[in-house]
Design a protein around this motif. Structure first.
Motif, PDB file in Angstrom:
ATOM      1  N   ILE A 172       0.839  -1.184   0.000  1.00 51.99           N
ATOM      2  CA  ILE A 172       0.000   0.000   0.000  1.00 51.99           C
ATOM      3  C   ILE A 172       0.883   1.247   0.000  1.00 51.99           C
ATOM      4  O   ILE A 172       1.771   1.400   0.834  1.00 51.99           O
ATOM      5  CB  ILE A 172      -0.935   0.010   1.234  1.00 51.99           C
ATOM      6  N   GLN A 173       0.655   2.107  -0.955  1.00 53.16           N
ATOM      7  CA  GLN A 173       1.433   3.334  -1.044  1.00 53.16           C
ATOM      8  C   GLN A 173       0.839   4.389  -0.121  1.00 53.16           C
ATOM      9  O   GLN A 173      -0.378   4.539  -0.033  1.00 53.16           O
ATOM     10  CB  GLN A 173       1.432   3.852  -2.474  1.00 53.16           C
ATOM     11  N   PRO A 183       1.647  13.116  18.216  1.00 55.55           N
ATOM     12  CA  PRO A 183       0.662  12.346  17.452  1.00 55.55           C
ATOM     13  C   PRO A 183      -0.671  13.066  17.398  1.00 55.55           C
ATOM     14  O   PRO A 183      -0.965  13.930  18.220  1.00 55.55           O
ATOM     15  CB  PRO A 183       0.560  11.025  18.223  1.00 55.55           C
ATOM     16  N   VAL A 184      -1.469  12.713  16.413  1.00 57.21           N
ATOM     17  CA  VAL A 184      -2.729  13.405  16.164  1.00 57.21           C
ATOM     18  C   VAL A 184      -3.880  12.434  16.369  1.00 57.21           C
ATOM     19  O   VAL A 184      -3.871  11.319  15.858  1.00 57.21           O
ATOM     20  CB  VAL A 184      -2.778  13.967  14.736  1.00 57.21           C
ATOM     21  N   TRP A 205       4.547  13.188   3.844  1.00 55.95           N
ATOM     22  CA  TRP A 205       4.962  13.962   5.003  1.00 55.95           C
ATOM     23  C   TRP A 205       4.796  13.202   6.317  1.00 55.95           C
ATOM     24  O   TRP A 205       3.836  12.459   6.517  1.00 55.95           O
ATOM     25  CB  TRP A 205       4.170  15.268   5.047  1.00 55.95           C
ATOM     26  N   THR A 206       5.729  13.440   7.227  1.00 57.36           N
ATOM     27  CA  THR A 206       5.670  12.805   8.550  1.00 57.36           C
ATOM     28  C   THR A 206       5.713  13.819   9.689  1.00 57.36           C
ATOM     29  O   THR A 206       5.410  13.471  10.830  1.00 57.36           O
ATOM     30  CB  THR A 206       6.839  11.821   8.742  1.00 57.36           C
ATOM     31  N   THR A 261      -3.543   8.304   7.391  1.00 59.27           N
ATOM     32  CA  THR A 261      -2.906   7.399   6.440  1.00 59.27           C
ATOM     33  C   THR A 261      -1.401   7.290   6.671  1.00 59.27           C
ATOM     34  O   THR A 261      -0.663   6.863   5.777  1.00 59.27           O
ATOM     35  CB  THR A 261      -3.163   7.878   4.998  1.00 59.27           C
ATOM     36  N   SER A 262      -0.942   7.669   7.848  1.00 60.11           N
ATOM     37  CA  SER A 262       0.481   7.594   8.156  1.00 60.11           C
ATOM     38  C   SER A 262       0.663   7.035   9.565  1.00 60.11           C
ATOM     39  O   SER A 262       0.042   7.511  10.513  1.00 60.11           O
ATOM     40  CB  SER A 262       1.131   8.981   8.058  1.00 60.11           C
ATOM     41  N   SER A 263       1.511   6.045   9.691  1.00 58.00           N
ATOM     42  CA  SER A 263       1.736   5.437  11.008  1.00 58.00           C
ATOM     43  C   SER A 263       2.770   6.192  11.822  1.00 58.00           C
ATOM     44  O   SER A 263       2.945   5.918  13.010  1.00 58.00           O
ATOM     45  CB  SER A 263       2.195   3.984  10.827  1.00 58.00           C
TER      46      SER A 263
END
Length: 273
Positions: free
Chosen positions: A9-10, A262-263, A15-16, A54-56
């Motif tokens: 999965i892309q 974290p969000v 951005w992080t 969508t970002s871990s």
């Protein structure tokens, strides 16, 4: 690789670490949310929530403070933002200067230097234009200055390869329900709509959808006049007094998210996802 193997999965975006810089607009004033840090949610929180979905490994800081003028934002927020080593920065600055009738060309020239520093760090910079305030009480009188400022910002963005979040062309913002009761800041619906626009400008697929706000009920002339008087007493008069006394609504206020973290959505405790 076997025929049954699936492609990885892309990620929806690259951005992080996201840092937001600015004034009350970016702080989220007009969109109160008790469970959000600082008590206000706003478009930047909503943007960060969607990017984190969508970002871990995603962190978000918000250095914006209400009432800040451009020179204050440059002096107080640019260096701290760069020290956090973001790969995405959003900045909306200069609006309070324009409201105080500063020269829009001069304001844009000073902002140019700040955008250059942020862009030189390697971060993606998302730069906001001002909205079309034609039908907005008080602010409508400076519409021409905002238009000149915006034209300058398009030039600044092109010079530094920044992404433009063009609020002037976001026609939904002319609707009354997009504005908070003070008529100076955006409502929850306005912030939500702006977050959608910002995600689209960054070319990020998202799950946000236009909110179906019920239409405002029709009002008689007497009701409208009464509401205008209440607004003038509760919001306009205090705003004018602050200008006379040379004090800011952001005096003694600190950034609501000074370090990246974290969000989580409002009311959603860590670990609930």
């Amino acid at each position: 690789m076997s025929e049954n193997a699936t492609d990885p999965i892309q990620p929806a975006h690259p951005w992080t670490r996201y840092v937001a810089v600015g004034d009350s607009f970016t702080e989220g004033i007009g969109d109160p949310e008790p469970s959000a840090q600082g008590g206000n949610r706003g478009w930047a929180d909503r943007l960060a929530e969607e990017l984190a979905r969508t970002s871990s490994d995603f962190a978000y800081a918000n250095l914006a403070i209400r009432g800040r003028l451009l020179d204050q934002i440059i002096a107080e927020q640019i260096d701290p933002a760069l020290e956090l080593k973001p790969d995405l920065v959003t900045i909306s600055a200069g609006g309070n200067d324009i409201i105080r009738r500063a020269d829009p060309d001069a304001v844009a020239a000073r902002l140019d230097g700040a955008i250059g520093r942020l862009a030189d760090s390697g971060a993606t910079v998302l730069l906001f234009t001002g909205p079309d305030i034609r039908d907005t009480p008080v602010l409508g009188a400076i519409r021409g200055r905002v238009a000149i400022f915006n034209e300058n910002l398009h030039t600044v963005a092109k010079r530094h390869d920044a992404v433009i979040a063009d609020m002037w062309s976001l026609r939904e913002l002319v609707q009354p329900q997009m504005w908070a009761p003070d008529r100076l800041h955006f409502s929850a619906l306005g912030h939500h709509t702006i977050a959608m626009m910002a995600l689209d400008a960054l070319n990020v697929p998202h799950d946000l959808h236009p909110m179906q706000a019920s239409p405002l009920p029709s009002r008689t002339w007497r009701q409208a006049r009464s509401e205008d008087l209440v607004w003038a007493r509760e919001y306009l008069a205090p705003w004018v007094l602050r200008r006379i006394r040379r004090v800011s609504s952001g005096d003694h206020i600190s950034a609501k998210r000074p370090v990246p973290g974290p969000v989580f959505g409002p009311g959603m405790p860590p670990g609930s996802e």
